[in-house]
Each structure stands twice: as C-alpha cells, then as structure tokens.
Design a protein around this motif. Sequence first.
Motif, PDB file in Angstrom:
ATOM      1  N   LEU A 120       0.838  -1.201   0.000  1.00 26.12           N
ATOM      2  CA  LEU A 120       0.000   0.000   0.000  1.00 26.12           C
ATOM      3  C   LEU A 120       0.876   1.255   0.000  1.00 26.12           C
ATOM      4  O   LEU A 120       0.513   2.266  -0.594  1.00 26.12           O
ATOM      5  CB  LEU A 120      -0.949  -0.003   1.201  1.00 26.12           C
ATOM      6  N   ASP A 121       2.039   1.171   0.656  1.00 29.51           N
ATOM      7  CA  ASP A 121       2.980   2.291   0.595  1.00 29.51           C
ATOM      8  C   ASP A 121       3.486   2.472  -0.830  1.00 29.51           C
ATOM      9  O   ASP A 121       3.609   3.586  -1.328  1.00 29.51           O
ATOM     10  CB  ASP A 121       4.180   2.047   1.529  1.00 29.51           C
ATOM     11  N   LEU A 122       3.762   1.347  -1.484  1.00 30.08           N
ATOM     12  CA  LEU A 122       4.284   1.389  -2.851  1.00 30.08           C
ATOM     13  C   LEU A 122       3.308   2.112  -3.789  1.00 30.08           C
ATOM     14  O   LEU A 122       3.710   2.894  -4.636  1.00 30.08           O
ATOM     15  CB  LEU A 122       4.530  -0.037  -3.355  1.00 30.08           C
ATOM     16  N   VAL A 123       2.008   1.845  -3.615  1.00 30.20           N
ATOM     17  CA  VAL A 123       1.034   2.531  -4.470  1.00 30.20           C
ATOM     18  C   VAL A 123       0.513   3.803  -3.815  1.00 30.20           C
ATOM     19  O   VAL A 123      -0.441   4.410  -4.271  1.00 30.20           O
ATOM     20  CB  VAL A 123      -0.148   1.603  -4.863  1.00 30.20           C
ATOM     21  N   GLN A 124       1.154   4.176  -2.721  1.00 33.55           N
ATOM     22  CA  GLN A 124       0.867   5.444  -2.023  1.00 33.55           C
ATOM     23  C   GLN A 124      -0.582   5.569  -1.576  1.00 33.55           C
ATOM     24  O   GLN A 124      -1.185   6.629  -1.658  1.00 33.55           O
ATOM     25  CB  GLN A 124       1.227   6.629  -2.924  1.00 33.55           C
ATOM     26  N   LEU A 125      -1.157   4.462  -1.113  1.00 36.77           N
ATOM     27  CA  LEU A 125      -2.558   4.522  -0.691  1.00 36.77           C
ATOM     28  C   LEU A 125      -2.770   3.859   0.672  1.00 36.77           C
ATOM     29  O   LEU A 125      -3.858   3.379   0.967  1.00 36.77           O
ATOM     30  CB  LEU A 125      -3.461   3.842  -1.729  1.00 36.77           C
ATOM     31  N   ASP A 126      -1.728   3.833   1.530  1.00 39.94           N
ATOM     32  CA  ASP A 126      -1.889   3.133   2.807  1.00 39.94           C
ATOM     33  C   ASP A 126      -2.965   3.774   3.680  1.00 39.94           C
ATOM     34  O   ASP A 126      -3.556   3.119   4.518  1.00 39.94           O
ATOM     35  CB  ASP A 126      -0.556   3.052   3.556  1.00 39.94           C
ATOM     36  N   TRP A 127      -3.261   5.035   3.436  1.00 37.31           N
ATOM     37  CA  TRP A 127      -4.295   5.704   4.226  1.00 37.31           C
ATOM     38  C   TRP A 127      -5.707   5.238   3.873  1.00 37.31           C
ATOM     39  O   TRP A 127      -6.673   5.589   4.535  1.00 37.31           O
ATOM     40  CB  TRP A 127      -4.186   7.223   4.069  1.00 37.31           C
ATOM     41  N   LEU A 128      -5.850   4.414   2.851  1.00 36.34           N
ATOM     42  CA  LEU A 128      -7.179   3.944   2.461  1.00 36.34           C
ATOM     43  C   LEU A 128      -7.451   2.519   2.933  1.00 36.34           C
ATOM     44  O   LEU A 128      -8.476   1.939   2.585  1.00 36.34           O
ATOM     45  CB  LEU A 128      -7.312   3.973   0.931  1.00 36.34           C
ATOM     46  N   SER A 129      -6.550   1.948   3.738  1.00 40.62           N
ATOM     47  CA  SER A 129      -6.598   0.494   3.950  1.00 40.62           C
ATOM     48  C   SER A 129      -7.912  -0.018   4.529  1.00 40.62           C
ATOM     49  O   SER A 129      -8.279  -1.144   4.294  1.00 40.62           O
ATOM     50  CB  SER A 129      -5.418   0.042   4.811  1.00 40.62           C
ATOM     51  N   SER A 130      -8.653   0.801   5.285  1.00 34.52           N
ATOM     52  CA  SER A 130      -9.895   0.279   5.872  1.00 34.52           C
ATOM     53  C   SER A 130     -11.135   0.657   5.061  1.00 34.52           C
ATOM     54  O   SER A 130     -12.245   0.370   5.473  1.00 34.52           O
ATOM     55  CB  SER A 130     -10.033   0.758   7.316  1.00 34.52           C
ATOM     56  N   ARG A 131     -10.937   1.259   3.890  1.00 36.18           N
ATOM     57  CA  ARG A 131     -12.084   1.609   3.046  1.00 36.18           C
ATOM     58  C   ARG A 131     -12.524   0.402   2.225  1.00 36.18           C
ATOM     59  O   ARG A 131     -11.791  -0.560   2.073  1.00 36.18           O
ATOM     60  CB  ARG A 131     -11.707   2.723   2.073  1.00 36.18           C
ATOM     61  N   TYR A 132     -13.748   0.523   1.672  1.00 40.92           N
ATOM     62  CA  TYR A 132     -14.254  -0.496   0.755  1.00 40.92           C
ATOM     63  C   TYR A 132     -14.111   0.012  -0.689  1.00 40.92           C
ATOM     64  O   TYR A 132     -14.105   1.225  -0.910  1.00 40.92           O
ATOM     65  CB  TYR A 132     -15.717  -0.822   1.066  1.00 40.92           C
ATOM     66  N   PRO A 133     -14.015  -0.899  -1.660  1.00 44.63           N
ATOM     67  CA  PRO A 133     -13.808  -0.470  -3.050  1.00 44.63           C
ATOM     68  C   PRO A 133     -14.817   0.579  -3.516  1.00 44.63           C
ATOM     69  O   PRO A 133     -14.457   1.492  -4.254  1.00 44.63           O
ATOM     70  CB  PRO A 133     -13.972  -1.768  -3.841  1.00 44.63           C
ATOM     71  N   GLN A 142      -7.709   1.385  -9.334  1.00 44.26           N
ATOM     72  CA  GLN A 142      -6.707   0.874 -10.251  1.00 44.26           C
ATOM     73  C   GLN A 142      -5.424   0.532  -9.515  1.00 44.26           C
ATOM     74  O   GLN A 142      -4.839  -0.531  -9.690  1.00 44.26           O
ATOM     75  CB  GLN A 142      -6.447   1.941 -11.317  1.00 44.26           C
ATOM     76  N   ARG A 143      -4.994   1.447  -8.644  1.00 41.60           N
ATOM     77  CA  ARG A 143      -3.728   1.217  -7.937  1.00 41.60           C
ATOM     78  C   ARG A 143      -3.852   0.109  -6.904  1.00 41.60           C
ATOM     79  O   ARG A 143      -2.911  -0.648  -6.677  1.00 41.60           O
ATOM     80  CB  ARG A 143      -3.261   2.530  -7.294  1.00 41.60           C
ATOM     81  N   ILE A 144      -5.050  -0.006  -6.284  1.00 35.86           N
ATOM     82  CA  ILE A 144      -5.266  -1.092  -5.326  1.00 35.86           C
ATOM     83  C   ILE A 144      -5.243  -2.432  -6.068  1.00 35.86           C
ATOM     84  O   ILE A 144      -4.663  -3.414  -5.597  1.00 35.86           O
ATOM     85  CB  ILE A 144      -6.601  -0.921  -4.566  1.00 35.86           C
ATOM     86  N   ALA A 145      -5.875  -2.455  -7.240  1.00 44.84           N
ATOM     87  CA  ALA A 145      -5.877  -3.685  -8.029  1.00 44.84           C
ATOM     88  C   ALA A 145      -4.448  -4.103  -8.369  1.00 44.84           C
ATOM     89  O   ALA A 145      -4.100  -5.285  -8.356  1.00 44.84           O
ATOM     90  CB  ALA A 145      -6.699  -3.486  -9.311  1.00 44.84           C
ATOM     91  N   LEU A 146      -3.611  -3.111  -8.634  1.00 48.37           N
ATOM     92  CA  LEU A 146      -2.210  -3.380  -8.950  1.00 48.37           C
ATOM     93  C   LEU A 146      -1.468  -3.912  -7.714  1.00 48.37           C
ATOM     94  O   LEU A 146      -0.739  -4.909  -7.794  1.00 48.37           O
ATOM     95  CB  LEU A 146      -1.570  -2.084  -9.441  1.00 48.37           C
ATOM     96  N   ALA A 147      -1.727  -3.278  -6.572  1.00 49.63           N
ATOM     97  CA  ALA A 147      -1.081  -3.729  -5.329  1.00 49.63           C
ATOM     98  C   ALA A 147      -1.498  -5.160  -5.010  1.00 49.63           C
ATOM     99  O   ALA A 147      -0.682  -5.996  -4.605  1.00 49.63           O
ATOM    100  CB  ALA A 147      -1.468  -2.803  -4.173  1.00 49.63           C
TER     101      ALA A 147
END
Lengths: 348, 288
Positions: A120-133, A142-147
């Motif tokens: 999640l750090d790699l795709v720079q979205l660790d702050w979204l970890s508890s959200r739903y799609p 897109q970036r979560i799908a990649l991670a």
Amino acid sequence: MIEVKNIVKKFGAFAALDHVDLKVANGELLALLGPSGSGKTTLLRIIAGLDWPDAGEVSFDGENALAHGASERHVGFVFQHYALFRHMTVFENVAFGLRVQPRAIRKDEAAIRARVKELLDLVQLDWLSSRYPSQLSGGQRQRIALARALAIEPRILLLDEPFGALDAKVRKELRQWLRSLHHEINVTSIFVTHDQEEALEVANRVVVMDKGRIVQIGTPGDVYDNPATAFVHSFIGESIVLPVEVRDGCVELGGKPLNISADGVSSGASKLFVRRHDMAIGPAGSGAFEGAVRHVRTFGPIQRAEVALSAGEGTTVIEIDAPRDRELQPGDIVSLHPRRYRIFAGQD
Amino acid sequence: MSQPKISPSTAREDLRTEPQVIRIVIIAIAVTFLTVFVVLPLVVVFAQAFSKGIGAYFAALSDPEALSAIRLTLMVAAISVGLNLVFGVIAAWAIAKFDFRGKTLLISLIDLPFSVSPVISGLVFVLLFGAQGFLGPWLQANDVHILFAVPGIALATIFVTFPFVARALIPLMQEQGTQEEEAAISLGASGLQTFFRVTLPNIKWGVLYSVLLCNARAMGEFGAVSVVSGHIRGETNTMPLLVEILYNEYQFVAAFAIASLLAMLALITLVAKTILERHLDEGRLPGD
C-alpha cells in the motif's frame, strides 16, 4: 522469458487469435496494441490461464505454462474494471493472495500485515486500507488492483486496458506512475490497450495486433516511423491517406504523375501515407502536389490547414500540420511535398 | 404584452407533481384498497382468534393437534428450505458463472413449479408414489411410506418452493459477473476458496432474502401438501391444513388462532424482507 508459440483460439467460427508468436524478455514493459476485436485481450487471458488456446504453446522460462491452471501460474492480473472484492476492505483485498496460499508456505499474520503495508505504501494509498472499493475513485481502485496483483510476487504482471475506465487527466498521471513503478520493481509486464498514444508513451516495446494476428513488433519509435503495413500506419498516429496508382515505380494521383518514387512497390492501385507534419510547404511548382488553402486553425506551435488538392478529376481535401514560421491564409495556393512517406500496394 | 412571472422553483414543481386534488384522490384510493383487502382481513384474523379471550386463544394453540401441526410445519419448512438452499445455490452458481449445453432448459425446469398449479404438483407425487402409482407397489412391498407421511409432505413442499432460491440468485450472480472469481483464481485461490471467500459473501444478502421467501411459502403451502398429506389428525396435518379442518368444524377460535400464527409469520417476513432489501441494494452497487 515468456514465450507464446503458434497460438490459435477460436470463438465459434471467429478466429480471435490466428497463429500468434511472441517472445517477451524478462523485465520488459510491453504493450499489446490493437483495435477492439484484434485478439489482444484474449492473448493476455491465455497467458494468465483464464482462457485456453485451441492450439499452440505458452511457456514461462522454458517451462510449459499450459500444464498449470491460472491459480498456479503466479501471474498478476489487473482487470479492466479492477474486479476488486467488493465485500472486503482495501487491506483484505491486497492480503487475499497471501491468505489463500497453502498452509505450508503461508506467511503468519504479522508478516502478511507487513507485506500489505509495504504494497500500500508502494502505491501510495496506505491511508485507504480500511475503506471499501465502492468508496474509492477510479484511479485509486486501479492502484489497489495493482497492489493486490503484486502481493503474490508474480513472475509476470498482466494489465487489461489499465487506463481504459479513467478520465483523461487521471489517465495521464497514471501512465507516468506506471512507468516509474515498473522501473522500480522491474517485473515483466504486458499491458493491453487500444490507445496508441498510451502504448507509445508507456511501453518499451509495442506489439501491434489486427484481426487476431501480430502485424508489427518494435520500439515505439519504430512502429511510428516505420509502420510495416497500411493498417499500422493508419492506426498509429494520424496520417494523410491518398489513393494512388503505381506504374513502374512512378506514382500517379488521379491520372497526374507525382514526382515521388515508389521503389519496390508493385504496380497497381496503392495507398500513399504521409504524416500531417511531414508535408513540407514549398514554392509553387516545386512539390508533388498543388492545392488551395481552405481553412486554417492555429494552436500552439503549429497551424493546421485544410488544403484542397487539385488532382486530375475532382479535388481531395487533406489536413496538414505546418510550423508557424510562415502564416497561411485561406485562398493561398501552396505546393506540398512529402518529406517522408510510405506507399503500400493494394486497396486497403 | 407582459408574461406572467413564474419563479423557476414553482414552475419546476408544477411540472413534476400533480395538482393537490388528484394527489389526494389517488392516495385515498390506494389507502382504501389496502385497508379493505389487506388490513381488514388481518384485523379480522386476530379479532376472531381473541374473540373468546386470551385464555381460549392459548388453549387452542396448546391443543395436542395444534402443537403437532406446528411441529410438522416447522420440520417440513426446515427440511425443504435447507435442501432448496443447497440446490438453489448450486444451480444458480452453475447457471450464472458457466456456459454449458442445456442451460436454457435447466432455467425453464427451475421455473416449472411456479407455472404449475400446486394441486397438480401434489398430484404428481400421488401418481408417482401412490398405491396405483408408478413406484407404489415397490414402496409398499418394501414398507416405505412416502404418501400420507412426512416424506411426501416434504417432497411436495420442496417441489413447490424450489424456484425461490435459484430464481433470486441467478440475476444477482449474473449481474456480478465472473471477474472477481477470475481475480481470486489468478491470485492463487482454489475453487473452494473462491466460492467461500468471494462468491458466497457477495450473494449472502440475496441468499438470506431467498431463504426468507422460501420459508414463508414452505410454511404457508396448502394445495400441494393437501393432496399428499392424507389429513391424518395429529400426524400429517400442517398448520394451513389444520386451519381448514378446524374452520369446517366450526371451531372458529381455534382456526383463527392457528391462522394468527401464520399471519404473524407473514408480518415478520415482511419486516425482515424490507431490511434485507436495503442490504441487497447496497450489495448491488457495482464495484466500478
């Protein structure tokens, strides 16, 4: 190295892939470019194991991939519409591939958490970890799908129209981001796109497909400057296309000879391809074509002019891009000469 | 000439809504209709059930015949809902996620119980298992009791309620597509892991919803069960059958007491259905 040999795939009578051969070197970032229905997504799905070819071979580093199902191939697949698990949080989505591993090799909970955090750090979205799609924007999904795809440490990363569902601005940002990400993690990647700009801008190598066949493989510069077929020329970059007649190495437009050569093109009806910016404007009588400027629009460094060519019977209107060193006016008579051009025999 | 000035907001309201008189008339018609056809009968059921007081009501419910009918109804509902849940999920999964020959035929077969009169559904089992029926002699010879016994009632109920689960899940699963399953498999999940971790959680509200409707129908089924039950008092009478018998014997309090239980089941079902529908809509929100 990924090697695809002689792949055939039919859907009913329709040949989605017609004897396709492809080699992808380790660490490459390859684009499969083609119009819809050209078979590019089918090829991607066959490499992933989500579809099976009717004939042919697929091997990863010399090992037969067709002996394994999709779940055993260690291929990261990013779907066009992301296919995130809607009932799981972002964290659980990324962790999925780690949690379903056989018990013998499964990481413990702390290691899984650390790995997901890292991705999640790699795709720079660790702050979204508890959200739903459903709570994410398209670019974030897109970036979560990649991670999620990278979590299983795939030997290849496959992306199906990775930017297709995004708006233009996000698309531009993600392109650059994907390039730099690939540079960082250096995993062999293949992405499918119908957008030539995207392919030329992101990929190291471009594979152009049409009607289930590969028509050209080359660097972005190669396929743009030296298109192998009329199809590639018209599909990649905008072109002026003129129906011409080739007679013993001479080119005629509407019965009038043009002073350009057609070496190596067999006689008969052909097509002349010129990039818009490759039409040079010269003094009257010096070029291959004469024409009257009808309309001029200027933007940025260029002016785009509509020119009516007087060629035998009737007129053909073409659009050219000219530098702004000499302002054109409607009504000007200009002489045009193609600096670079290609002639392909045949009607299409 | 001056145009009458209409402020944008009132103009818009006028376009979107009917004049007040028409609105009141339409609402009044709807309310009257619902009152006469739904609320009044419901009130009558409870009024009749309690017409001789609470004591008589509970006495009617604790009668051995009533208790036996309640027990039988619960058992049959549990069996048929349980089996239909398994069949229905498997059938919906196969139909929604895979392509195969005969798929259309399978869908039509699943719908069959909806288009056949319940009495005919019951009769089918009489023809199949009855003394003069196809399998009757063999069953008699081996002392297997299906008709006029619990298995027959369960079979008839299963047949009648079969479409509920599959029918509710097929469109839901088709809408969700197969991409999430493909994603799961490409991430290394096995078939079972994919089913239990991805497919099932995505349809859980749909499953609960269909179980609820299936259960309501299973407990309330009259026609098919009436044909196969044999009406043996204290043995093969379900609640709806007992209501009819008691009513025909002029035991109105007892009949309506049992009926009130079925009415309460309907009300609970209604509330649960409303709650589930809300969740179902949330689950439907596509992932993109």
